[in-house]
Scaffold this motif. Structure first.
Motif, PDB file in Angstrom:
ATOM      1  N   ARG A 207       0.825  -1.216   0.000  1.00  0.00           N
ATOM      2  CA  ARG A 207       0.000   0.000   0.000  1.00  0.00           C
ATOM      3  C   ARG A 207       0.855   1.261   0.000  1.00  0.00           C
ATOM      4  NH1 ARG A 207      -2.032   3.220   3.975  1.00  0.00           N
ATOM      5  NH2 ARG A 207      -1.518   1.778   5.658  1.00  0.00           N
ATOM      6  N   ILE A 208       1.859   1.314   0.886  1.00  0.00           N
ATOM      7  CA  ILE A 208       2.642   2.551   0.978  1.00  0.00           C
ATOM      8  C   ILE A 208       3.577   2.704  -0.225  1.00  0.00           C
ATOM      9  CG2 ILE A 208       2.489   2.635   3.477  1.00  0.00           C
ATOM     10  CD1 ILE A 208       5.392   1.620   3.620  1.00  0.00           C
ATOM     11  N   PHE A 209       3.975   1.590  -0.859  1.00  0.00           N
ATOM     12  CA  PHE A 209       4.790   1.683  -2.074  1.00  0.00           C
ATOM     13  C   PHE A 209       3.997   2.381  -3.165  1.00  0.00           C
ATOM     14  CE2 PHE A 209       6.970   0.479  -5.902  1.00  0.00           C
ATOM     15  CZ  PHE A 209       8.295   0.295  -5.533  1.00  0.00           C
ATOM     16  N   ARG A 210       2.739   2.000  -3.318  1.00  0.00           N
ATOM     17  CA  ARG A 210       1.879   2.630  -4.337  1.00  0.00           C
ATOM     18  C   ARG A 210       1.646   4.098  -4.000  1.00  0.00           C
ATOM     19  NH1 ARG A 210      -1.966   0.884  -8.229  1.00  0.00           N
ATOM     20  NH2 ARG A 210      -2.609   2.762  -9.329  1.00  0.00           N
ATOM     21  N   GLU A 211       1.410   4.400  -2.731  1.00  0.00           N
ATOM     22  CA  GLU A 211       1.175   5.791  -2.332  1.00  0.00           C
ATOM     23  C   GLU A 211       2.394   6.669  -2.588  1.00  0.00           C
ATOM     24  OE1 GLU A 211       0.122   5.671   1.756  1.00  0.00           O
ATOM     25  OE2 GLU A 211      -1.878   4.814   1.413  1.00  0.00           O
ATOM     26  N   THR A 212       3.581   6.130  -2.364  1.00  0.00           N
ATOM     27  CA  THR A 212       4.805   6.918  -2.443  1.00  0.00           C
ATOM     28  C   THR A 212       5.321   7.078  -3.870  1.00  0.00           C
ATOM     29  OG1 THR A 212       5.433   6.170  -0.222  1.00  0.00           O
ATOM     30  CG2 THR A 212       7.181   7.105  -1.586  1.00  0.00           C
ATOM     31  N   THR A 213       5.210   6.016  -4.671  1.00  0.00           N
ATOM     32  CA  THR A 213       5.794   6.042  -6.021  1.00  0.00           C
ATOM     33  C   THR A 213       4.770   6.239  -7.132  1.00  0.00           C
ATOM     34  OG1 THR A 213       5.627   3.655  -6.388  1.00  0.00           O
ATOM     35  CG2 THR A 213       7.592   4.463  -5.238  1.00  0.00           C
ATOM     36  N   GLY A 214       3.501   5.970  -6.840  1.00  0.00           N
ATOM     37  CA  GLY A 214       2.476   6.089  -7.874  1.00  0.00           C
ATOM     38  C   GLY A 214       2.311   4.849  -8.723  1.00  0.00           C
ATOM     39  N   MET A 215       2.981   3.758  -8.368  1.00  0.00           N
ATOM     40  CA  MET A 215       2.846   2.507  -9.121  1.00  0.00           C
ATOM     41  C   MET A 215       2.937   1.333  -8.163  1.00  0.00           C
ATOM     42  SD  MET A 215       6.517   1.936 -10.993  1.00  0.00           S
ATOM     43  CE  MET A 215       6.321   3.423 -11.950  1.00  0.00           C
ATOM     44  N   THR A 216       2.487   0.171  -8.645  1.00  0.00           N
ATOM     45  CA  THR A 216       2.587  -1.008  -7.808  1.00  0.00           C
ATOM     46  C   THR A 216       4.046  -1.476  -7.765  1.00  0.00           C
ATOM     47  OG1 THR A 216       2.277  -2.630  -9.579  1.00  0.00           O
ATOM     48  CG2 THR A 216       0.287  -1.706  -8.581  1.00  0.00           C
ATOM     49  N   MET A 217       4.347  -2.274  -6.780  1.00  0.00           N
ATOM     50  CA  MET A 217       5.707  -2.761  -6.617  1.00  0.00           C
ATOM     51  C   MET A 217       6.132  -3.635  -7.805  1.00  0.00           C
ATOM     52  SD  MET A 217       7.292  -4.759  -3.342  1.00  0.00           S
ATOM     53  CE  MET A 217       6.329  -3.677  -2.295  1.00  0.00           C
ATOM     54  N   PHE A 218       5.228  -4.466  -8.297  1.00  0.00           N
ATOM     55  CA  PHE A 218       5.604  -5.364  -9.384  1.00  0.00           C
ATOM     56  C   PHE A 218       5.634  -4.625 -10.724  1.00  0.00           C
ATOM     57  CE2 PHE A 218       4.441  -8.298  -6.036  1.00  0.00           C
ATOM     58  CZ  PHE A 218       5.542  -9.137  -6.059  1.00  0.00           C
ATOM     59  N   HIS A 219       4.865  -3.561 -10.845  1.00  0.00           N
ATOM     60  CA  HIS A 219       5.010  -2.676 -12.005  1.00  0.00           C
ATOM     61  C   HIS A 219       6.424  -2.104 -12.013  1.00  0.00           C
ATOM     62  CE1 HIS A 219       3.094   0.773 -14.545  1.00  0.00           C
ATOM     63  NE2 HIS A 219       4.386   0.670 -14.808  1.00  0.00           N
ATOM     64  N   TYR A 220       6.891  -1.674 -10.858  1.00  0.00           N
ATOM     65  CA  TYR A 220       8.248  -1.119 -10.764  1.00  0.00           C
ATOM     66  C   TYR A 220       9.302  -2.183 -11.113  1.00  0.00           C
ATOM     67  CZ  TYR A 220      12.605   0.599  -8.842  1.00  0.00           C
ATOM     68  OH  TYR A 220      13.919   0.974  -8.704  1.00  0.00           O
ATOM     69  N   ILE A 221       9.132  -3.394 -10.591  1.00  0.00           N
ATOM     70  CA  ILE A 221      10.108  -4.458 -10.856  1.00  0.00           C
ATOM     71  C   ILE A 221      10.185  -4.753 -12.352  1.00  0.00           C
ATOM     72  CG2 ILE A 221      10.614  -6.908 -10.519  1.00  0.00           C
ATOM     73  CD1 ILE A 221       9.399  -6.596  -7.683  1.00  0.00           C
ATOM     74  N   TYR A 222       9.026  -4.866 -13.005  1.00  0.00           N
ATOM     75  CA  TYR A 222       9.027  -5.131 -14.446  1.00  0.00           C
ATOM     76  C   TYR A 222       9.675  -3.979 -15.210  1.00  0.00           C
ATOM     77  CZ  TYR A 222       5.967  -9.219 -14.006  1.00  0.00           C
ATOM     78  OH  TYR A 222       5.439 -10.459 -13.704  1.00  0.00           O
ATOM     79  N   LYS A 223       9.356  -2.749 -14.821  1.00  0.00           N
ATOM     80  CA  LYS A 223       9.930  -1.602 -15.518  1.00  0.00           C
ATOM     81  C   LYS A 223      11.438  -1.540 -15.316  1.00  0.00           C
ATOM     82  CE  LYS A 223       9.218   1.981 -18.115  1.00  0.00           C
ATOM     83  NZ  LYS A 223       8.763   1.822 -19.504  1.00  0.00           N
ATOM     84  N   ARG A 224      11.893  -1.902 -14.129  1.00  0.00           N
ATOM     85  CA  ARG A 224      13.339  -1.928 -13.859  1.00  0.00           C
ATOM     86  C   ARG A 224      14.011  -2.973 -14.749  1.00  0.00           C
ATOM     87  NH1 ARG A 224      17.716  -1.573 -14.113  1.00  0.00           N
ATOM     88  NH2 ARG A 224      19.374  -1.378 -12.548  1.00  0.00           N
ATOM     89  N   ARG A 225      13.399  -4.115 -14.906  1.00  0.00           N
ATOM     90  CA  ARG A 225      13.969  -5.165 -15.754  1.00  0.00           C
ATOM     91  C   ARG A 225      14.001  -4.730 -17.221  1.00  0.00           C
ATOM     92  NH1 ARG A 225      10.574 -10.196 -13.066  1.00  0.00           N
ATOM     93  NH2 ARG A 225      11.944 -10.553 -11.257  1.00  0.00           N
ATOM     94  N   ILE A 226      12.926  -4.110 -17.690  1.00  0.00           N
ATOM     95  CA  ILE A 226      12.875  -3.656 -19.083  1.00  0.00           C
ATOM     96  C   ILE A 226      13.945  -2.604 -19.341  1.00  0.00           C
ATOM     97  CG2 ILE A 226      11.478  -2.452 -20.805  1.00  0.00           C
ATOM     98  CD1 ILE A 226      10.687  -5.387 -20.266  1.00  0.00           C
TER      99      ILE A 226
END
Length: 279
Positions: A207-226
């Motif tokens: 919950r707080i990851f989404r609030e702080t970054t504006g995206m889900t944690m796994f969205h961030y992980i996939y984007k980092r990999r790409i």
């Protein structure tokens, strides 16, 4: 004379960015925060934005701003190819005005009151000249930009180490999660691992990851990999798409191709062919 290298100058822009939108580019970037509240995620670091926050960065690092509902978000952005200034400065100055980008890569400083006044005056003057199309004004714009770059050099030369102070435990928890992800994004990360390693309830962290970054944690992980795949396509062209797929943490080629096309508009093979054609 056309501005062959300068890509973007946006002065006092007030456009909220509530949802996560990662950026990555070949240019250098100066970001200055005038008013409001927000965060700026650069690589695996969260930078808390306050009036007077100045960020210099090499754009290849994955970065993403985040504003908050109910608060203003006013910033100035200069995004440029270093060649726009290097040719004009290398025979003029003893100090390299691009040194902060070349030596530090990404750095955040908080300007004091007098520094803010001086820098904001430079930004205002840059805007007046940028909006004028005659050749003399364009060259004056470049000169004022160089003065702004030298101002940044002078501020950064102060022997003061940056202290990252988060306004709440929430930002610190998210920073810990980002640090963990940066070290392990190429492996199969699950919420149970994060909960065990960071000693925080996984549902609260989501919950707080989404609030702080504006995206889900796994969205961030996939984007980092790409983003890492794009870097490897550039730096290791001899590697196959399949090899890169497994290197960055995807379990199969089809999933990698689907996610890559979702964010980049091209399959990994199409992206790599385009990249090779531009070299």
């Amino acid at each position: 004379m056309e501005r062959l290298y300068l890509l973007q100058y946006e002065y006092l822009k007030s456009v909220p960015v509530p949802e996560g939108h990662f950026q990555s580019h070949d240019n250098y970037e100066i970001f200055y925060f005038h008013e409001g509240k927000g965060n700026y995620l650069i690589g695996d670091k969260i930078h808390v934005l306050m009036p007077g926050t100045l960020i210099v960065m090499h754009g290849l690092t994955l970065h993403m701003p985040k504003s908050f509902d109910g608060y203003p978000y006013v910033r100035t952005l200069l995004n440029f190819d270093p060649g726009y200034f290097r040719a004009a400065s290398e025979h003029m100055f003893v100090v390299n005005p691009l040194e902060p980008f070349e030596r530090l890569g990404n750095y955040k400083i908080q300007l004091d009151e007098s520094e803010r006044a001086e820098f904001e005056e430079l930004l205002c003057k840059m805007n007046r000249l940028y909006c004028t199309t005659d050749a003399v004004s364009q060259e004056r714009f470049r000169v004022v930009c160089l003065e702004a770059l030298l101002f940044i050099c002078q501020v950064l030369m102060k022997s003061v180490e940056e202290e990252v102070n988060f306004p709440s435990e929430k930002e610190q928890h998210v920073q810990n999660a980002l640090t963990y992800i940066e070290k392990n994004y190429m492996t199969d990360i699950c919420l149970d691992q994060l909960e065990e390693s960071l000693h925080i309830n996984k549902y609260y962290l989501v919950r707080i990851f989404r609030e702080t970054t504006g995206m889900t944690m796994f969205h961030y992980i996939y984007k980092r990999r790409i983003n890492q795949a794009k870097i490897l396509f550039l730096l290791e062209p001899e590697k196959s798409v399949t090899d890169i797929c497994y290197t960055i943490g995807f379990k199969n080629h089809s999933h990698f191709s689907k996610v890559f096309k979702q964010w980049e508009g091209k399959t990994p093979d199409q992206y790599r062919r385009l990249l090779k054609s531009q070299l």
